[in-house]
Design a protein around this motif. Structure first.
Motif, mmCIF file in Angstrom:
data_model
loop_
_atom_site.group_PDB
_atom_site.id
_atom_site.type_symbol
_atom_site.label_atom_id
_atom_site.label_comp_id
_atom_site.label_asym_id
_atom_site.label_seq_id
_atom_site.Cartn_x
_atom_site.Cartn_y
_atom_site.Cartn_z
ATOM 1 N N VAL A 49 0.839 -1.192 0.000
ATOM 2 C CA VAL A 49 0.000 0.000 0.000
ATOM 3 C C VAL A 49 0.880 1.251 0.000
ATOM 4 O O VAL A 49 1.786 1.392 0.822
ATOM 5 N N ALA A 50 0.579 2.145 -0.944
ATOM 6 C CA ALA A 50 1.321 3.406 -1.018
ATOM 7 C C ALA A 50 0.857 4.322 0.112
ATOM 8 O O ALA A 50 -0.311 4.653 0.217
ATOM 9 N N VAL A 51 1.789 4.702 0.963
ATOM 10 C CA VAL A 51 1.478 5.632 2.051
ATOM 11 C C VAL A 51 1.755 7.048 1.579
ATOM 12 O O VAL A 51 0.920 7.936 1.719
ATOM 13 N N CYS A 52 2.901 7.266 0.999
ATOM 14 C CA CYS A 52 3.280 8.584 0.488
ATOM 15 C C CYS A 52 3.290 8.518 -1.037
ATOM 16 O O CYS A 52 4.215 7.961 -1.634
ATOM 17 N N ARG A 53 2.270 9.080 -1.643
ATOM 18 C CA ARG A 53 2.169 9.050 -3.106
ATOM 19 C C ARG A 53 3.205 9.951 -3.757
ATOM 20 O O ARG A 53 3.718 9.649 -4.828
ATOM 21 N N CYS A 54 3.520 11.055 -3.119
ATOM 22 C CA CYS A 54 4.462 12.011 -3.706
ATOM 23 C C CYS A 54 5.861 11.405 -3.867
ATOM 24 O O CYS A 54 6.533 11.617 -4.868
ATOM 25 N N GLU A 55 6.304 10.672 -2.856
ATOM 26 C CA GLU A 55 7.656 10.109 -2.857
ATOM 27 C C GLU A 55 7.654 8.605 -3.108
ATOM 28 O O GLU A 55 8.698 7.961 -3.017
ATOM 29 N N ASP A 56 6.497 8.022 -3.407
ATOM 30 C CA ASP A 56 6.349 6.601 -3.706
ATOM 31 C C ASP A 56 6.926 5.723 -2.587
ATOM 32 O O ASP A 56 7.785 4.873 -2.811
ATOM 33 N N ARG A 77 12.307 11.274 12.180
ATOM 34 C CA ARG A 77 13.462 10.440 11.807
ATOM 35 C C ARG A 77 13.061 9.498 10.677
ATOM 36 O O ARG A 77 13.829 9.247 9.760
ATOM 37 N N LEU A 78 11.838 8.980 10.756
ATOM 38 C CA LEU A 78 11.324 8.122 9.686
ATOM 39 C C LEU A 78 11.247 8.912 8.383
ATOM 40 O O LEU A 78 11.595 8.402 7.316
ATOM 41 N N LYS A 79 10.835 10.144 8.472
ATOM 42 C CA LYS A 79 10.764 11.025 7.303
ATOM 43 C C LYS A 79 12.150 11.199 6.683
ATOM 44 O O LYS A 79 12.311 11.122 5.466
ATOM 45 N N GLY A 87 7.445 15.182 -0.082
ATOM 46 C CA GLY A 87 6.992 15.509 -1.429
ATOM 47 C C GLY A 87 6.193 16.785 -1.491
ATOM 48 O O GLY A 87 6.188 17.606 -0.569
ATOM 49 N N ARG A 88 5.490 16.914 -2.570
ATOM 50 C CA ARG A 88 4.733 18.140 -2.840
ATOM 51 C C ARG A 88 3.703 18.460 -1.760
ATOM 52 O O ARG A 88 3.483 19.613 -1.420
ATOM 53 N N CYS A 89 3.075 17.432 -1.192
ATOM 54 C CA CYS A 89 2.029 17.691 -0.188
ATOM 55 C C CYS A 89 2.608 17.982 1.193
ATOM 56 O O CYS A 89 1.871 18.379 2.091
ATOM 57 N N GLN A 90 3.917 17.784 1.373
ATOM 58 C CA GLN A 90 4.582 18.058 2.645
ATOM 59 C C GLN A 90 3.948 17.298 3.809
ATOM 60 O O GLN A 90 3.856 17.804 4.918
ATOM 61 N N GLY A 91 3.479 16.076 3.550
ATOM 62 C CA GLY A 91 2.948 15.218 4.611
ATOM 63 C C GLY A 91 1.495 15.453 4.948
ATOM 64 O O GLY A 91 0.975 14.842 5.878
ATOM 65 N N ARG A 115 4.699 14.504 15.436
ATOM 66 C CA ARG A 115 4.054 14.726 14.146
ATOM 67 C C ARG A 115 5.058 15.333 13.191
ATOM 68 O O ARG A 115 6.069 15.911 13.601
ATOM 69 N N LEU A 116 4.791 15.197 11.916
ATOM 70 C CA LEU A 116 5.727 15.688 10.918
ATOM 71 C C LEU A 116 5.884 17.197 10.985
ATOM 72 O O LEU A 116 4.911 17.926 11.078
ATOM 73 N N ARG A 117 7.130 17.633 10.933
ATOM 74 C CA ARG A 117 7.414 19.053 10.776
ATOM 75 C C ARG A 117 7.446 19.319 9.274
ATOM 76 O O ARG A 117 8.155 18.646 8.537
ATOM 77 N N VAL A 118 6.694 20.286 8.833
ATOM 78 C CA VAL A 118 6.650 20.575 7.403
ATOM 79 C C VAL A 118 7.583 21.728 7.072
ATOM 80 O O VAL A 118 7.855 22.580 7.909
ATOM 81 N N GLN A 119 8.044 21.724 5.858
ATOM 82 C CA GLN A 119 8.889 22.794 5.359
ATOM 83 C C GLN A 119 8.146 23.442 4.202
ATOM 84 O O GLN A 119 7.684 22.749 3.308
ATOM 85 N N PRO A 120 8.027 24.759 4.207
ATOM 86 C CA PRO A 120 7.317 25.396 3.099
ATOM 87 C C PRO A 120 8.076 25.176 1.792
ATOM 88 O O PRO A 120 9.309 25.235 1.785
ATOM 89 N N PRO A 121 7.360 24.894 0.731
ATOM 90 C CA PRO A 121 8.061 24.755 -0.557
ATOM 91 C C PRO A 121 8.736 26.064 -0.932
ATOM 92 O O PRO A 121 8.187 27.141 -0.737
ATOM 93 N N VAL A 122 9.916 25.971 -1.439
ATOM 94 C CA VAL A 122 10.680 27.136 -1.849
ATOM 95 C C VAL A 122 10.784 27.103 -3.362
ATOM 96 O O VAL A 122 11.148 26.092 -3.949
ATOM 97 N N LYS A 123 10.455 28.201 -3.994
ATOM 98 C CA LYS A 123 10.513 28.283 -5.444
ATOM 99 C C LYS A 123 11.701 29.155 -5.833
ATOM 100 O O LYS A 123 11.818 30.284 -5.364
#
Length: 144
Positions: A49-56, A77-79, A87-91, A115-123
Motif C-alpha cells: 500500500v502506497a502511504v506517500c504518493r508524492c515520494e512513492d 526520523r522516519l521522514k 513531497g509536494r504535499c509536505q505530509g 508529528r511531521l514538521r513541514v517545510q514550506p516549498p521554496v521556489k
C-alpha cells in the motif's frame, strides 16, 4: 492588562460570527467522526500500500525502516530515512499514516512519535529579480 490589547471593530456582528464558528466546529467534529482514521487496522495494512504518493513510499518501506537496526524512534526520523512526507504535499496526506505506522511498529502511543514538521516549498527565482530595486517591474519584464 488584556484589556489594553482589545480593539474595537465597528460593523461586525460578533454574536452571529460566534454562532457561525460554533456551527462549523460541530460540522468539523461530525466529519472527524464520520471519516476517522482506522487506527485499529494499521497493523493489517499490506506492505504494497502506497502511504506517500508524492515520494512513492509504501507501508512496507516504512516498516522496514522502523525495524532496521538504526530504526527511527519518532516520525521525523522516519521522514529523514524514507522521504515519506517530503513531497509536494509536505505530509498533509501521508503524515498521519506514517505516524500511525511508526507508533504501531514501536509499540508506543501515537503521541510518543510526534508529528511531521513541514517545510514550506521554496521556489527558485531569477537572480535579477532578487537584486532588483523594484521586483514588481522586473517580474513584469521591465527594467528598474
Amino acid at each position: 492588562m488584556l484589556e489594553d490589547f482589545k480593539r474595537t471593530i465597528t460593523g461586525i456582528d460578533r454574536p452571529r460570527l460566534r454562532r457561525q464558528v460554533a456551527r462549523l466546529r460541530r460540522f468539523q467534529r461530525g466529519l472527524a467522526r464520520a471519516f476517522a482514521w482506522p487506527a485499529h487496522v494499521i497493523g493489517d495494512l499490506d506492505d504494497d500500500v502506497a502511504v506517500c504518493r508524492c515520494e512513492d513510499v509504501s507501508a512496507g518501506d516504512l516498516r522496514a525502516a522502523i525495524g532496521a537496526d538504526f530504526g527511527p524512534t519518532e516520525v521525523n526520523r522516519l521522514k529523514a530515512i524514507t522521504r515519506c512526507g517530503m513531497g509536494r504535499c509536505q505530509g498533509r496526506f501521508c503524515g498521519l499514516a506514517a505516524a500511525e505506522l511508526t507508533a504501531h511498529g514501536l509499540n508506543v502511543p501515537l503521541e510518543a512519535v510526534g508529528r511531521l514538521r513541514v517545510q514550506p516549498p521554496v521556489k527558485p527565482i531569477p537572480l535579477a529579480v532578487s537584486l532588483s530595486i523594484n521586483p514588481a517591474e522586473n517580474a513584469a519584464g521591465r527594467s528598474a
